[in-house]
Design an enzyme around this catalytic site. Sequence first.
Site, PDB file in Angstrom:
ATOM      1  N   LYS A  98      47.472 110.865 -17.368  1.00  0.00           N
ATOM      2  CA  LYS A  98      46.718 110.175 -16.316  1.00  0.00           C
ATOM      3  C   LYS A  98      46.433 111.172 -15.193  1.00  0.00           C
ATOM      4  CE  LYS A  98      47.170 105.594 -14.338  1.00  0.00           C
ATOM      5  NZ  LYS A  98      48.184 104.624 -13.966  1.00  0.00           N
TER       6      LYS A  98
HETATM    7  O1  G3P Z   1      47.030 100.302 -12.266  1.00  0.00           O
HETATM    8  C1  G3P Z   1      47.077 100.811 -10.965  1.00  0.00           C
HETATM    9  C2  G3P Z   1      48.044 100.036 -10.177  1.00  0.00           C
HETATM   10  O2  G3P Z   1      49.362 100.420 -10.457  1.00  0.00           O
HETATM   11  C3  G3P Z   1      47.761 100.023  -8.729  1.00  0.00           C
HETATM   12  O3  G3P Z   1      47.923  98.737  -8.336  1.00  0.00           O
HETATM   13  O4  G3P Z   1      48.276  96.882  -6.802  1.00  0.00           O
HETATM   14  O5  G3P Z   1      48.968  99.220  -6.146  1.00  0.00           O
HETATM   15  O6  G3P Z   1      46.576  98.595  -6.259  1.00  0.00           O
HETATM   16  P1  G3P Z   1      47.933  98.341  -6.793  1.00  0.00           P
END
Ligand code: G3P
Length: 222
Positions: free
Chosen positions: A85
């Site tokens: 990633k």
């Molecule tokens: O898949 C990406 C994720 O881990 C980020 O999520 O909720 O931190 O924007 P968030």
Amino acid sequence: MEIYVDTANIEHIRHAASLGFISGVTTNPSLLAKESPNIDIKERLLEIHKLVGGHLSVEVNSLKADEMVREADQILSWFPEATIKIPMIPEGLSACSRLAKRGIPTNVTLVFSATQAIAANNAGAAYVSVFMGRLDDVAQNSEQTLLEVGDIWDIQGYSSKIIAASIRHPLHIIQAAKAGAHIATVPYNVIMQSLKHPLTDKGVELFVNDYEKMMAEKSKLV
Ligand code: G3P
């Protein structure tokens, strides 16, 4: 649309895997940091893969292409099936294209626009992660962005897979599927929330009660 679980928490992964419909896991530095500062990243990744199999995205932490490639090689020495990633920055695209030329699958993350998605695809990404929740956080309609990306993929016939990431609630899963995302990577709590419906619970309760009533009456007859 496949569902991945977006976490590094082993208990959540164990339970999600036991449900039988999860085909991969995505992690990132924030999710690993949430676990424990002492986490042995290599061990955790191997454990996750043993539980779920399938896709496992592991993120690099450097911001320079050479370093990213070095980190990718280290991750691959632990776990050759890893998808690397990489953040959607110019250096990241360069690392992505170098890894792609060696046949290594990459997942370009932190994609917030169709132009970024096109660049990631053209750099050779195997997966392009479009963040929904974080777009909505800044009052940009994530569904629109994902629909646009999905349309472009159809028109252009791109072969990389669109991952809907930063999923915050079940509606995002539906929006992602309708926009043509190939995968939604979903936090454990949202996966569990998406399986619930009050009418299912009520229906199950009714079936159980009726069955028990029937068995009680049957036992009175013998
Ligand atoms: O898949 C990406 C994720 O881990 C980020 O999520 O909720 O931190 O924007 P968030």
